[in-house]
Design an enzyme around this catalytic site. Structure first.
Site, short mmCIF file in Angstrom:
data_model
loop_
_atom_site.label_atom_id
_atom_site.label_comp_id
_atom_site.label_asym_id
_atom_site.label_seq_id
_atom_site.Cartn_x
_atom_site.Cartn_y
_atom_site.Cartn_z
N ARG A 44 0.85 -1.19 0.00
CA ARG A 44 0.00 0.00 0.00
C ARG A 44 0.87 1.23 0.00
NH1 ARG A 44 2.21 1.83 3.88
NH2 ARG A 44 0.93 3.70 3.64
N GLY A 45 0.20 2.39 -0.24
CA GLY A 45 0.97 3.63 -0.39
C GLY A 45 1.09 3.95 -1.87
N ALA A 46 0.82 5.18 -2.24
CA ALA A 46 0.71 5.52 -3.66
C ALA A 46 1.91 5.05 -4.50
CB ALA A 46 0.48 7.03 -3.80
N ARG A 87 -7.46 0.09 -7.05
CA ARG A 87 -7.64 1.18 -6.10
C ARG A 87 -7.65 2.49 -6.89
NH1 ARG A 87 -4.19 1.36 -0.79
NH2 ARG A 87 -6.10 2.36 -0.02
N GLN A 194 -2.42 2.41 10.00
CA GLN A 194 -1.11 2.49 9.34
C GLN A 194 -0.10 3.30 10.16
OE1 GLN A 194 -4.06 2.82 7.80
NE2 GLN A 194 -3.94 2.48 5.57
N ASP A 235 -1.92 10.95 -1.99
CA ASP A 235 -2.26 9.93 -2.98
C ASP A 235 -2.57 10.55 -4.33
OD1 ASP A 235 -2.95 8.73 -0.18
OD2 ASP A 235 -2.64 7.05 -1.56
N ASN A 245 -5.54 12.45 0.57
CA ASN A 245 -4.66 11.64 1.41
C ASN A 245 -5.54 10.86 2.38
OD1 ASN A 245 -1.85 10.95 2.02
ND2 ASN A 245 -2.26 11.88 4.02
N LYS A 246 -4.90 10.01 3.17
CA LYS A 246 -5.63 9.14 4.10
C LYS A 246 -6.71 9.89 4.87
CE LYS A 246 -5.33 5.72 4.29
NZ LYS A 246 -6.17 4.91 3.41
C1 LIG Z 1 3.51 7.93 0.05
S1 LIG Z 1 1.86 7.66 -0.34
C2 LIG Z 1 1.25 7.18 1.20
C3 LIG Z 1 -0.23 7.42 1.32
O1 LIG Z 1 -0.96 6.23 0.98
C4 LIG Z 1 -1.69 5.85 2.14
O2 LIG Z 1 -2.91 5.24 1.87
P1 LIG Z 1 -3.03 3.62 1.94
O3 LIG Z 1 -2.33 3.18 3.19
O4 LIG Z 1 -4.53 3.40 1.96
O5 LIG Z 1 -2.39 3.13 0.67
C5 LIG Z 1 -1.92 7.16 2.86
O6 LIG Z 1 -2.89 7.96 2.21
C6 LIG Z 1 -0.54 7.76 2.74
O7 LIG Z 1 -0.42 9.12 2.99
#
Ligand SMILES: CSC[C@H]1O[C@H](OP(=O)(O)O)[C@H](O)[C@@H]1O
Length: 341
Positions: A44-46, A87, A194, A235, A245-246
């Site tokens: 996960r993470g962009a 996603r 997270q 994101d 973002n989250k």
């Molecule tokens: C460096 S991008 C990280 C970004 O992605 C996370 O979302 P997820 O854990 O659902 O993929 C979150 O928005 C972070 O800031």
């Protein structure tokens, strides 16, 4: 700790759903496994899902066993559509897939094995470039971090969210490496935690002091004067500087404004989507109710409740002090500054 690596013709991923208790890798030998890992946030993470999807495209085309260039292109485009749908919010997913398709179309190769090698090389390049971009971002961002800064962050925008080093946590790492002796407050970040599970784990590994707080503590922490600045990831960033973002990031930004604290967003330029005029155009992923009604598999909400579970929110540009990227720091007005990066 590698977030991912290509090994023996498979994508090996650190299963982030098991952290911090268990450090376990999964081996993805087909596109469906990669898609499942992205959907379930095993990766996960962009930037990380963009890189993983790039490798997933390689696996998917190979599975199709195309016999010529035409079949190869068709298989690549179909696989890219499948992976892009996993996603919707992080633009890096579509960006990485489109980069591989563009590379493919620009090539005049016809042999499927040569074309597969070309796609794999591009996936490797995306990973390598991401780490380098995060380190450049860290160098730009650390200039904004005063010595001894107490930094609040939300979710995980660290090495685990990228191919390495991290975006928001990359700035924190760079500040620490520059001898600034920073400390971190990590929002636990409901519902999937997270922050508590991943950001805190990364900071402990780095020896950077980290305090986990529940999301509803951020306001009081700021009111007590215990935060100097906020740094989060992103994101997708729209042309006017609105930031997806989250979920929970918007509330932190409003609190930072209320308390006169800098609110920084750290993201590579691959996260900026100039095709979208504002945050209103950013697709926001909604996830399963069970993520909210259950914690570690145990119910924490009454059966029969309704649930709203958007995975992201949108922070308006007016609340963003600066956007730290791998090509420099953008400041308002973002419509102009983002285009100049
Ligand atoms: C460096 S991008 C990280 C970004 O992605 C996370 O979302 P997820 O854990 O659902 O993929 C979150 O928005 C972070 O800031």
């Amino acid at each position: 700790m590698d977030t991912m690596r290509w090994e023996d013709d498979a994508l090996v991923l650190l299963d982030q759903t098991k952290l911090p208790a268990v450090v376990e890798y999964i081996s993805c030998r087909d596109c469906d496994s990669v898609a499942g890992a992205i959907r379930s946030l095993q990766v996960r993470g962009a930037p990380a899902i963009g890189a993983a999807a790039a490798y997933g495209l390689v696996l998917g085309v190979r599975q199709a066993q195309p016999e010529n260039r035409t079949e190869f292109l068709a298989a690549a485009e179909e696989t890219a559509r499948f992976l892009a749908a996993t996603r919707p919010t992080a633009v890096n997913l579509a960006w990485a897939l489109n980069r591989l398709l563009t590379r493919l179309r620009a090539s005049d190769a016809a042999d499927p094995q040569e074309l597969t090698a070309l796609l794999l090389a591009e996936a490797h390049a995306i990973c390598g470039e991401d780490v380098a971009a995060n380190k450049r971002m860290g160098n730009f961002g650390r200039e904004l971090v005063p010595p001894g800064a107490r930094i609040l962050t939300h979710c995980n925008a660290g090495a685990l969210a990228t191919a390495g080093y991290g975006t928001a946590l990359g700035v924190i790492r760079a500040a620490q490496e520059a001898g600034k002796h920073v400390s971190v407050y990590a929002d636990e970040t409901r519902p999937l935690l997270q922050g508590a599970r991943l950001t805190a784990w990364e900071m402990v590994q780095e020896g950077i002091p980290v305090t986990v707080i529940t999301d509803n503590m951020a306001g009081y922490l700021m009111a007590r004067g215990m935060v100097d600045l906020v740094i989060v990831g992103a994101d997708r960033i729209a042309a006017n500087g609105d930031v997806a973002n989250k979920i929970g990031t918007y509330g932190v930004a409003v609190l930072a404004k209320e308390h006169g604290l800098p609110f920084y967003v750290a993201a590579p330029v691959s996260t900026i989507d100039l095709s979208l005029d504002s945050g209103a155009d950013i697709p926001i992923e909604e996830r399963a109710p069970e993520e909210v009604t259950h914690l570690a598999g145990r119910p924490v909400a009454a059966p029969g409740v309704r649930v709203w579970n958007p995975a992201f929110d949108v922070t308006p540009a007016r609340l963003v002090t600066a956007i730290i990227t791998d090509r420099g720091v953008a400041r308002p007005p973002y419509r102009e500054s983002l285009k100049r990066l």
